[in-house]
Enzyme design. Structure first.
Site, PDB file in Angstrom:
ATOM      1  N   ASP A 276      -0.193  -8.220  -0.563  1.00 47.06           N
ATOM      2  CA  ASP A 276       0.324  -6.958  -1.070  1.00 47.06           C
ATOM      3  C   ASP A 276       0.945  -6.065  -0.010  1.00 47.06           C
ATOM      4  OD1 ASP A 276      -0.224  -7.497  -3.711  1.00 47.06           O
ATOM      5  OD2 ASP A 276      -2.240  -6.664  -3.649  1.00 47.06           O
TER       6      ASP A 276
ATOM      7  N   TYR B 163      -2.787  -3.448 -10.394  1.00 45.16           N
ATOM      8  CA  TYR B 163      -3.945  -2.897  -9.695  1.00 45.16           C
ATOM      9  C   TYR B 163      -3.602  -1.624  -8.934  1.00 45.16           C
ATOM     10  CZ  TYR B 163      -7.814  -6.255 -10.164  1.00 45.16           C
ATOM     11  OH  TYR B 163      -8.875  -6.990 -10.633  1.00 45.16           O
TER      12      TYR B 163
END
Length: 775
Positions: free
Chosen positions: A411, A495
């Protein structure tokens, strides 16, 4: 994964206003030790090398003085560690664009990342000593005749990743920002190109603008429309296409092409203002997108899996909008600081009680904490760390089925934590007096954008700090704990992650990550079940997965600039063998092992021995003659559950150990290397660096702590996951001569309670009979 609804953003930052093996480790020779056994200043100067010269610092004051601050021709407006300003980003972009040899090259430039080139540590020390408040000349070594102070600091520089959309090449540029001040006057505003080079065989991080374009390209592709029609969907406005980087699984994923394999979801025709579209994953469709030309290059409708029925529990907005009722017995809770906060902020420099540090921000890491120091009475400023940040995240999934086996997101390196940060104007978890900082970024085409209120600085009450009551007299002393928190939150597709650094009154520093958001789900055939996840609703399941975070900590415990006097010891609690001196079979003790080299210093957590690690200064002792230090105390943690030959370890071999220790090197910043996206090279980054096996017995130490959580989803994680917390602590270990929190004053309510107790109890408290029996 970046949110497709969010514009591409990049780096920098501005301040916003305030709102409401085992060996015994012994100390070196006394002649090499700085003795802090008393509260008096040390009689001998610390061993320190002179500040290394830097070419731009050759110009010096004609009248150097050890007392005052040398006058400069023009005020220094930006500290060397300040994030790039909007003007500096504009100058960097304009300079690189103007250096393009043809209009075609200039038009094809896409600006993936623009970030500050952080200067050498000696430049930072010079700036803090003489150029920026609170002016700390003690940071530099004393020289005969007084210091020679340059008239100005080196020009700031920007480092840029530029992707050429036409040629599919990525170049790295260094731009000197020497003429930024002219921007506001409308004059010549280009900087100076210091260097540029094309980096072969890599792909830079993806950008949110590319994600949006990918979604549009897939939704407009006729075979995709037909596949969705088979599933009963004709309205493409209901369809969500989340572009995921392909990773690297075979030569087909080589970086000669810029690729994405999207995940598909579909909303229902709902009146909910923020419907949870992740509640209906679309399975069976395989799509490969050429992100350079933004075209679908491979498509296959492999398996018709019906869309899961609309789950009535899928939404998480207010009761009236999700078809539910909110609880009505929650009373207001207000945080009041009638005299304002206890912290002070000057630009990006923060002072809070005895702590001080600088705040920074990058598009990849997000929040960065620089120059962490503690003001320890007559001992003055004592350094703890030079730089703290979260440098990578990896989220491997445990389902071997398509498409979930490919879900191994980096990420930070593939998307950027800072690039996906929130504006806390849209929802902030901070209370009380808050200092916000804005983040300035470049978008994909080179424009400057701002995330307002991106970083939050505030104080929090943290319960009891310490307490003791004398059972004989009944008198008690208690103090409440307060901490200073610096944080930001980002969304990476489904998320959310909140990243926090907490500073405590007892000298602790806590790193914490809060995980929330929406589960990444899969669809099943009616009546089907799968052991690699949890059934959440009919035909809907959540695969098991892990979240790993990597914190990079450039430590400088009790070091002055230019010093490399740190080492790391591993501490394990051992059980004494029965017999001998252990006649009662109760003995255990702490055993220390000095980590002498980088290959030895690949370590894992061991809760059975209460394992922790201490970074010590090799030349400074406390009042008992022990070396001063700070220890890293693990929180809950895990190791990867994927098999040793799993494909994810090609790019993420750094996950195989919880702790890595390296000697500082300025170009070693990211554990998987600088470009993890579609990276074909095995074991790049940390696993390659430590093969140098550099000595660590006395060095400039960098800790890389890998901590993770194994997420076996629960029904209670749906529709939005309550926060899971994970982190670690940096704690003083012999750093102080006693508790640094003993001087925290009682709170107002404690003083009031004592006053009332004195008034109501004018005679000594009687000792109860049960207690007399103990005396």
């Amino acid at each position: 994964m970046a949110s497709t609804s969010k514009k591409a953003t990049l780096s920098s930052f501005s301040a916003q206003a305030l709102s409401q093996d085992s060996v015994s480790v012994s100390a070196p020779r006394a002649s090499m030790v700085r003795d802090w056994s008393s509260d008096q200043p040390p009689k001998n100067a610390a061993i320190a090398s002179l500040v290394r010269p830097v070419d731009p610092l050759a110009e010096t004051s004609s009248n150097p003085s050890s007392k005052g601050i040398t006058a400069m021709p023009r005020p220094q407006t930006s500290h060397p560690l300040d994030p790039l300003s909007p003007a500096e980003i504009s100058v960097a972009v304009a300079t690189v664009r103007a250096a393009g040899p043809t209009p075609e090259v200039r038009d094809s430039m896409r600006f993936v990342e623009v970030v500050l080139v952080e200067p050498d540590k000696n430049v930072v020390a010079l700036a803090d000593a003489y150029f920026f408040p609170p002016f700390q000349p003690s940071l530099l070594p004393r020289t005969k005749g007084g210091p020679v102070i340059p008239s100005k600091l080196p020009p700031r520089r920007a480092r840029m990743f530029v992707y050429n959309k036409k040629s599919n090449e990525t170049s790295i540029w260094i731009v000197e920002l020497s003429q930024v001040h002219a921007v506001t006057r409308g004059g010549h505003h280009r900087g100076k190109v210091v260097s540029s080079r094309v980096v072969p065989d890599i792909q830079p991080p993806m950008d949110a603008e590319e994600y949006a374009q990918c979604e549009a390209a897939v939704k407009a592709f006729p075979p995709f429309k037909e596949a969705m029609k088979k599933r009963g969907i004709e309205d493409m406005d209901l369809v969500m296409v989340d572009a995921w980087c392909v990773g690297y699984y075979s030569d087909a994923d080589a970086p000669s092409r810029r690729l994405a394999k999207p995940l598909i979801f579909c909303r229902t025709e709902s009146d909910c203002p923020m419907e949870n579209g992740y509640a209906r994953p679309v399975e069976g469709i395989y799509v490969l997108v050429d992100m350079q030309n933004m075209v679908v290059i491979e498509f296959e409708d492999r398996k018709l899996v019906p869309l899961p029925p609309a789950d009535p529990l899928r939404n998480y907005t207010r009761g009236e909008t999700r078809g539910g009722v909110d609880r009505s017995d929650v009373k207001p809770l207000q945080i009041v600081q009638p005299e304002g906060p206890s912290f002070r902020v000057n630009g990006y420099f923060v002072q809070w009680q005895k702590w001080n540090f600088r705040i920074g921000f990058t598009p990849r890491e997000g929040l960065v904490i620089y120059s962490v120091a503690y003001l320890d009475g007559s001992r003055g400023r004592r350094s703890v760390a030079h730089r703290l940040s979260f440098v990578e995240m990896v989220v491997p999934y445990g389902d071997p089925n398509e498409p979930h086996y490919r879900k191994n997101a980096f990420d930070a390196g593939e998307d950027g934590l800072g690039k996906n940060a929130h504006s806390l104007k849209k929802g902030c978890d901070c209370l009380g007096y808050i200092k916000y900082f804005d983040a300035h970024f470049t978008n994909f085409t080179g424009g400057v954008e701002t995330i307002e209120n991106c970083v939050c600085l505030h104080e929090e009450d943290h319960g009891m700090l310490w307490k003791h009551q004398d059972w004989r007299t009944g008198f008690a002393e208690v103090r409440r704990s307060r901490r200073l928190t610096v944080s930001f939150i980002c969304t990476v597709a489904n998320y959310e992650y909140g990243f926090y650094w907490h500073f405590y009154q007892d000298g602790k520093i806590e790193a914490e990550v809060k995980l929330t958001g929406v589960l990444s789900l899969g669809a099943l055939q009616p009546g089907e079940s799968r052991k690699y996840g949890t059934m959440i609703a009919p035909s809907l399941y959540a695969p098991v997965h892990q979240h790993f975070f990597i914190a990079r900590m450039d430590m400088e415990v009790d070091c002055k600039p230019g010093e490399a006097f740190n080492q790391v010891v591993e501490v394990d609690v051992k059980v004494e063998k029965p017999g001998g001196s252990n006649v009662h079979n109760n003995a255990f003790y702490a055993e220390e092992t000095l980590l002498k080299s980088e290959m030895q210093a690949m370590r894992d957590c061991e809760p059975l021995t209460a394992r922790h690690w201490i970074v010590r200064n090799t030349r400074t002792v406390n009042r008992t003659g022990q070396l001063t230090g700070y220890k890293l105390v693990p929180g809950s943690n895990c190791l990867p559950l994927a098999g040793p030959d799993a494909t994810v370890f090609r790019r993420a071999a750094f996950l195989k150990h919880n702790l890595w220790v390296t000697a500082y090197a300025r170009d070693e910043m990211f554990p998987g290397g600088e470009f993890p996206n579609q990276n074909p090279r095995i074991g790049e980054g940390l696993p390659a660096w430590v093969k140098q096996n550099r000595p660590l017995e006395e060095s400039d130490i960098v800790l890389w702590y890998v901590f993770g959580i194994t997420h076996v989803p629960r029904l209670e994680d749906w529709p939005v996951m309550p926060v899971e917390r994970i982190g670690f602590m940096l704690m003083p270990h012999g750093f102080f001569n006693c508790s640094p929190a003993v001087d925290v004053p009682p709170s107002a309510c404690e003083l009031d309670a004592k006053d009332n107790d004195v008034k109501d109890n004018t005679v000594p408290k009687p000792i109860r009979e049960g207690l007399l029996a103990k005396i």
